[in-house]
Design an enzyme around this catalytic site. Structure first.
Site, PDB file in Angstrom:
ATOM      1  CE  LYS A 115      24.457 -39.480  22.167  1.00  0.00           C
ATOM      2  NZ  LYS A 115      23.912 -38.778  23.319  1.00  0.00           N
ATOM      3  CD  GLU A 199      20.847 -47.575  16.442  1.00  0.00           C
ATOM      4  OE1 GLU A 199      20.175 -46.821  15.714  1.00  0.00           O
ATOM      5  OE2 GLU A 199      20.983 -47.408  17.657  1.00  0.00           O
ATOM      6  CG  HIS A 234      19.791 -34.178  11.988  1.00  0.00           C
ATOM      7  ND1 HIS A 234      19.019 -35.300  12.175  1.00  0.00           N
ATOM      8  CD2 HIS A 234      20.713 -34.503  11.059  1.00  0.00           C
ATOM      9  CE1 HIS A 234      19.469 -36.267  11.390  1.00  0.00           C
ATOM     10  NE2 HIS A 234      20.491 -35.811  10.701  1.00  0.00           N
ATOM     11  NE  ARG A 291      18.923 -30.107  24.940  1.00  0.00           N
ATOM     12  CZ  ARG A 291      19.215 -31.090  24.116  1.00  0.00           C
ATOM     13  NH1 ARG A 291      20.200 -31.927  24.408  1.00  0.00           N
ATOM     14  NH2 ARG A 291      18.518 -31.280  23.020  1.00  0.00           N
TER      15      ARG A 291
HETATM   16  C1  MV4 Z   1      18.127 -43.344  13.113  1.00  0.00           C
HETATM   17  C2  MV4 Z   1      17.293 -43.239  11.976  1.00  0.00           C
HETATM   18  C3  MV4 Z   1      16.913 -44.403  11.346  1.00  0.00           C
HETATM   19  N1  MV4 Z   1      17.345 -45.599  11.816  1.00  0.00           N
HETATM   20  N2  MV4 Z   1      18.518 -44.553  13.535  1.00  0.00           N
HETATM   21  C4  MV4 Z   1      18.847 -38.680  13.735  1.00  0.00           C
HETATM   22  C5  MV4 Z   1      19.086 -37.939  15.002  1.00  0.00           C
HETATM   23  C6  MV4 Z   1      19.609 -38.935  15.970  1.00  0.00           C
HETATM   24  N3  MV4 Z   1      19.066 -38.700  17.280  1.00  0.00           N
HETATM   25  C7  MV4 Z   1      19.196 -40.249  15.411  1.00  0.00           C
HETATM   26  N4  MV4 Z   1      18.664 -40.012  14.100  1.00  0.00           N
HETATM   27  C8  MV4 Z   1      18.182 -41.037  13.364  1.00  0.00           C
HETATM   28  N5  MV4 Z   1      18.536 -42.280  13.779  1.00  0.00           N
HETATM   29  C9  MV4 Z   1      18.148 -45.651  12.886  1.00  0.00           C
HETATM   30  N6  MV4 Z   1      18.573 -46.827  13.307  1.00  0.00           N
HETATM   31  C10 MV4 Z   1      16.901 -41.984  11.548  1.00  0.00           C
HETATM   32  C11 MV4 Z   1      17.342 -40.869  12.235  1.00  0.00           C
HETATM   33  C12 MV4 Z   1      16.893 -39.610  11.715  1.00  0.00           C
HETATM   34  C13 MV4 Z   1      16.007 -38.807  12.417  1.00  0.00           C
HETATM   35  C14 MV4 Z   1      15.570 -39.145  13.689  1.00  0.00           C
HETATM   36  C15 MV4 Z   1      14.708 -38.339  14.373  1.00  0.00           C
HETATM   37  C16 MV4 Z   1      14.247 -37.169  13.777  1.00  0.00           C
HETATM   38  C17 MV4 Z   1      14.677 -36.809  12.525  1.00  0.00           C
HETATM   39  C18 MV4 Z   1      15.565 -37.610  11.840  1.00  0.00           C
HETATM   40  C19 MV4 Z   1      15.988 -37.224  10.570  1.00  0.00           C
HETATM   41  C20 MV4 Z   1      16.871 -38.020   9.898  1.00  0.00           C
HETATM   42  C21 MV4 Z   1      17.327 -39.219  10.466  1.00  0.00           C
END
Ligand code: MV4
Length: 496
Positions: A115, A199, A234, A291
């Site tokens: 990442k 972040e 997730h 993918r």
């Molecule tokens: C985040 C966030 C809030 N702020 N980053 C979860 C999966 C991963 N791809 C990144 N995720 C998140 N990153 C920051 N800076 C909240 C999430 C997140 C989330 C993101 C997409 C879909 C569902 C989620 C559920 C919980 C947290």
């Protein structure tokens, strides 16, 4: 390309083989002992058992799969999703063996798999990022300094994580050092890499992802977005395309940013760029998935493209046959994932025999599945039974069609998430489009799915399936005592 081996199982293996067949390409299945009778094994022109049920002894055995390719004269490998699909070392070995990996280069997978290197690459192309650290945090002192600059709450994320793995929420400065230590040791043991970054926490974001297609001649297009905000721990529950909140301007901006992410790693094939969208419509790059994704059918429905065919054409070094200006969004598509899980019991996998299994049909309905009536859902893999996809002229029609399709679906033998999905689809917040990634946390309680008398429901499902004779025989089979009786929940009914 004359013969493709599909290094996967279940619905996606079948879905890939269907496109290959339409292109006149022969198919090879590799399967574990648990999948001997699966439809994808029967569908393939040739099939080879590669080991015991556990993934580590079958679907993850890259060397064994390569040996099958050599033995059978395979010239292309499609990895599907999961398993080896994002394993750069496997992609490298495939190429070294003189076989085409139907996917991006190992180098692009390396960059996006980490990442921090993904963010560094995207940053050079001015893709918006969530405010936070520049690169890996090197010391506890740096962590505290960056945390204060960033503000609270914040997230500590593992560079080798992704998809929600290896994240820690920190609410105040006193917690930073302790959470850093925990995050780093967790990352080290889970991924063998303790690099972490900070972040700012975006609260209540929406998850919007852009589908990309790139060829080996420098052409890249975006196939618009999918909204996947309805998730549980997730795991995506419902996906749709287009999103109900993007304006044409924002769609273009996000699409062009996603294209830049692809340029940043010299991407080729089908890929997806994930963004968070906050409550003031600012978007931020999260990660890129290298993918084909589970939810790709909703993009196929609104664009009219077959993404697997496009992947194969790109892998054959063909140029994309269309430009961005040629692409339009046609209607609206929904996908629900049908899991063998019990929504009344904390979504625990509910494996067993599909005593009755009847899929919905009719206008605008697509079912991507990998099971047949009478089969057992194996305990060794993801318990997804099927993806149910609907397409309509607009969002409302795609939802109405989905509810109709769910009501036609007949599954007896295991609990499923179908009624849970119907609950979400009828919720005012979902219908109005005013929802975010906290929807399920905020709006779902198991009590909302109404328990119904078991016998009554079981009889209703069996009668409706038209299989009264055979299902009664199955229910009376003394060897089938571990098999559960049918869905206990009233269809599409909401308490309150
Ligand atoms: C985040 C966030 C809030 N702020 N980053 C979860 C999966 C991963 N791809 C990144 N995720 C998140 N990153 C920051 N800076 C909240 C999430 C997140 C989330 C993101 C997409 C879909 C569902 C989620 C559920 C919980 C947290």
């Amino acid at each position: 390309m004359n013969k493709i081996l599909v290094a996967n199982r279940g619905e996606i293996a079948l879905r890939v083989m269907r496109s290959a067949k339409e292109m006149g390409i022969k198919t090879v299945a590799v399967f574990s002992e648990a999948d001997r009778n699966a439809p994808f094994v029967k569908y393939a022109d040739e099939a080879v058992c590669i080991g015991p049920p556990a993934s580590s002894q079958s679907y993850l055995r890259g060397e064994k799969i390569l040996q099958v390719c050599k033995d059978l004269g395979v010239d292309g490998i499609h990895p599907g999703y999961g398993f080896l699909s994002e394993n750069a070392d496997f992609a490298r070995k495939v190429k070294e063996a003189g076989i085409t990996f139907i996917g991006p280069s190992a180098e692009a997978m390396d960059i996006m798999g980490d990442k921090l290197s993904a963010k560094a690459a995207a940053k050079k192309f001015n893709v918006p990022m969530v405010p936070g650290s520049e690169g890996a945090i090197q010391s506890l002192e740096e962590a505290v300094r960056v945390a204060k600059e960033t503000g609270f709450p914040l997230l500590i994320k593992a560079s080798a994580g992704g998809g929600g793995k290896g994240m820690r929420l920190v609410e105040k400065v006193e917690e930073v050092e302790e959470q850093m230590k925990l995050a780093m040791s967790e990352a080290k043991s889970a991924f063998g890499d303790d690099a972490v970054f900070i972040e700012k926490f975006v609260s209540g974001p929406r998850h919007i992802e852009i589908q990309l297609l790139a060829d080996n001649h420098g052409n890249i297009v975006y196939l618009f977005e999918r909204e996947c905000s309805i998730q549980r721990r997730h795991q995506k529950v419902i996906e749709e395309a287009p999103s109900s909140v993007l304006t044409p301007e924002l769609r273009k901006q996000m699409g062009e940013c996603a294209v830049n992410v692809a340029k940043a790693c010299n991407y080729s094939g089908a890929g997806t760029v994930e963004f968070l969208l906050d409550d003031t419509m600012n978007f931020y790059f999260l990660e890129m998935n290298t993918r084909l994704q589970v939810e790709h059918p909703v993009t196929e429905m609104i664009t009219g493209l077959d993404l697997v065919k496009e992947q194969i054409k790109v892998a054959r070094n063909e140029k994309l046959a269309f430009k961005q200006e040629d692409l339009r969004i046609n209607g609206h598509a929904m996908e629900v994932r049908v899991y063998a899980e019990d929504p009344q019991n904390n979504f625990l996998p509910d494996i067993g025999k599909l005593q009755v299994y009847r899929i919905p049909k009719g206008t605008g309905v697509r079912v991507d599945d990998g099971f047949e009536e009478g089969m057992d859902i194996p305990i060794y893999y993801d318990p997804m039974i099927a993806k149910l996809i609907t397409h309509g002229k607009d969002r409302k029609e795609s939802i109405d069609r989905m509810l109709r399709a769910i009501s036609e679906y007949r599954i007896v033998g295991v609990e499923t998430t179908l009624d849970f999905c119907a609950f979400v689809l009828q919720h005012e917040a979902f219908l109005s489009g005013k929802f975010d990634t906290n929807f399920i946390k905020h709006h779902y309680k198991p009590e909302y799915l109404v328990k119904q008398d078991k016998t009554e429901e079981q009889i209703a499902a069996i009668v409706a399936s038209g299989l009264f004779g055979s299902a009664t025989a199955a229910a009376n089979d003394t060897e089938g005592t571990t098999a559960k009786t049918g869905s206990k929940w009233k269809k599409n009914r909401l308490l309150q």
